[in-house]
Enzyme design. Structure first.
Site, PDB file in Angstrom:
ATOM      1  N   VAL A  85      22.120 -44.148 168.392  1.00  7.06           N
ATOM      2  CA  VAL A  85      21.276 -44.852 169.349  1.00  7.06           C
ATOM      3  C   VAL A  85      21.706 -44.576 170.787  1.00  7.06           C
ATOM      4  CG1 VAL A  85      20.498 -47.125 170.126  1.00  7.06           C
ATOM      5  CG2 VAL A  85      20.717 -46.651 167.682  1.00  7.06           C
TER       6      VAL A  85
ATOM      7  N   ASP B 190      27.733 -50.687 164.748  1.00  8.97           N
ATOM      8  CA  ASP B 190      28.773 -51.672 164.449  1.00  8.97           C
ATOM      9  C   ASP B 190      29.331 -51.458 163.045  1.00  8.97           C
ATOM     10  OD1 ASP B 190      28.515 -52.942 166.939  1.00  8.97           O
ATOM     11  OD2 ASP B 190      26.845 -54.150 166.212  1.00  8.97           O
ATOM     12  N   ALA B 191      28.448 -51.205 162.084  1.00  9.58           N
ATOM     13  CA  ALA B 191      28.900 -50.943 160.712  1.00  9.58           C
ATOM     14  C   ALA B 191      29.684 -49.644 160.643  1.00  9.58           C
ATOM     15  CB  ALA B 191      27.697 -50.888 159.768  1.00  9.58           C
TER      16      ALA B 191
ATOM     17  N   HIS C 116      29.361 -52.053 173.257  1.00  6.52           N
ATOM     18  CA  HIS C 116      28.997 -53.317 172.607  1.00  6.52           C
ATOM     19  C   HIS C 116      30.293 -54.052 172.298  1.00  6.52           C
ATOM     20  CE1 HIS C 116      26.570 -56.166 170.599  1.00  6.52           C
ATOM     21  NE2 HIS C 116      26.552 -55.658 169.383  1.00  6.52           N
TER      22      HIS C 116
ATOM     23  N   ASP D 170      23.981 -60.248 174.110  1.00  2.15           N
ATOM     24  CA  ASP D 170      23.255 -59.152 173.471  1.00  2.15           C
ATOM     25  C   ASP D 170      22.633 -59.588 172.144  1.00  2.15           C
ATOM     26  OD1 ASP D 170      22.755 -56.117 173.603  1.00  2.15           O
ATOM     27  OD2 ASP D 170      23.580 -56.363 171.604  1.00  2.15           O
TER      28      ASP D 170
ATOM     29  N   GLU E 173      18.604 -59.805 171.443  1.00  2.43           N
ATOM     30  CA  GLU E 173      17.944 -59.019 170.398  1.00  2.43           C
ATOM     31  C   GLU E 173      17.189 -59.910 169.415  1.00  2.43           C
ATOM     32  OE1 GLU E 173      21.225 -55.370 170.300  1.00  2.43           O
ATOM     33  OE2 GLU E 173      21.315 -56.998 168.844  1.00  2.43           O
TER      34      GLU E 173
ATOM     35  N   GLU F 216      -5.795 -58.753 173.235  1.00  3.25           N
ATOM     36  CA  GLU F 216      -5.436 -59.972 173.961  1.00  3.25           C
ATOM     37  C   GLU F 216      -3.996 -60.402 173.717  1.00  3.25           C
ATOM     38  OE1 GLU F 216      -6.926 -61.493 176.254  1.00  3.25           O
ATOM     39  OE2 GLU F 216      -8.941 -60.655 176.144  1.00  3.25           O
TER      40      GLU F 216
END
Length: 345
Positions: A40, A100-101, A124, A208, A212, A244
């Protein structure tokens, strides 16, 4: 640092004027920045650093999709693209940008290369803050710093190529060298930050995870879905309900907020829209405030971290995740969105 008045609260921030790119380059001229992970954040941060003239290498599992992406992005095996252990060995600053994992899984491998005098960089605060669950505890003789762009790596790269920047927070967990703060700021400028504001690892992850699950992703999906379903239930067509609910928000109104604030968006709408918004916003705030408080408490207690870690440990996690994402993708709501986007001029 520049002192900025944010609605009556004075905050010190770092801008590109105070810490220009040439200063950052000079400060890090003897460093080898090893980007560990190319998912990411890895692509955006590494490519921005590279284009800005820093000495950057990438570490990634060979023969993976991310390895192939790195190759397609111009990284060359044996020159500036290596397997993770070799990159960790070569790097003096290790930017730990795995998920994170992934950080939990690879920690023992990476840790043995964190020798005295090196720096460990996160985007992070998860691994450090929830160390009792992640077991990510850095050696005591290295700097440990954080720069967290406030958006995806894709946005970070896109804004960089447009000559803009994505604001980032920065934090210092361990300052062994005495220069960890300057190192973090230089890296923040290098990855393409608009301005930098100081935080802590704990505050970064608390805000964070709340964001999220809240207004950035979870709450906005829930809000969109509820309004769409009510409009459909009351007989409105899919096209009308989606336009809308989402299209007018993302293509017309939200850009006005980004441009000049909520008051600017209100001022550029009809008096009927203004009246209704002013009458209803506090009702929505009062309705969701307890949910956000419950959410923050779950983050603060470590419960959200536990859920995340336990979920990622399951063998069928990826399969179940895809199933949950497909629930969104295959809903009438987002199928309508797909068709509406195709019809944009």
């Amino acid at each position: 640092m520049a002192k900025i008045n944010f609605g009556g609260t004075i905050e010190e921030v770092v801008t590109r004027e105070e810490f220009p790119l040439n200063k950052a380059l000079e400060y890090l001229k003897d460093e080898i920045i090893a980007i560990i992970g190319y998912g990411v954040q890895g692509p955006g941060q590494s490519l921005n650093l590279k284009d800005n003239g820093f000495n950057v290498i990438v570490g990634q599992r060979k023969n993976s999709k991310s390895w192939d992406k790195a190759i397609s992005d111009g990284w060359v095996e044996g020159k500036d693209l290596f397997e993770i252990e070799e990159a960790c060995n070569k790097g003096t600053i290790i930017q730990y940008l795995l998920s994170d994992a992934g950080q939990i899984e690879m920690w023992d491998t990476v840790k043995k290369h964190l020798t005295k005098g090196k720096a460990l960089y996160f985007s992070h605060g998860f691994g450090i803050t929830y160390k009792d669950q992640t077991n990510i505890i850095p050696p005591e003789d290295i700097d440990v710093i954080l720069v967290a762009p406030k958006g995806s790596g894709t946005s970070l790269r896109r804004l960089f190529l447009e000559g803009k920047g994505l604001n980032s927070s920065f934090a210092i967990h361990q300052d062994v060298s005495g220069n960890a703060r300057e190192k973090a700021i230089a890296l923040g400028i290098g990855v393409g930050s608009g301005y930098l504001f100081e935080t802590t690892f704990k505050k970064e992850v608390f805000s964070d995870l709340t964001g999220e699950r809240g207004s950035l992703m979870g709450a906005i999906q829930g809000l969109f879905a509820a309004q769409y379903e009510i409009l459909r239930k009351k007989g409105h067509s899919p096209s009308e309900a989606f336009n809308e609910t989402v299209e007018e928000a993302t293509q017309s109104l939200y850009p006005l907020i980004a441009e000049n604030g909520m008051d600017w968006m209100y001022a550029n709408c009809s008096t009927t829209a203004q009246r209704g918004a002013l009458d209803w916003w506090k009702k929505f705030k009062n309705a969701v405030y307890p949910v956000f408080e419950e959410l923050y408490n779950s983050v603060e207690s470590g419960e959200e971290a536990r859920i995340t870690i336990e979920s990622n440990k399951k063998e069928n996690y990826r399969k179940n995740l895809e199933k949950e994402l497909n629930e969104l993708k295959d809903s009438e709501f987002w199928k309508t969105g797909s068709e509406v986007r195709k019809l944009r001029p």
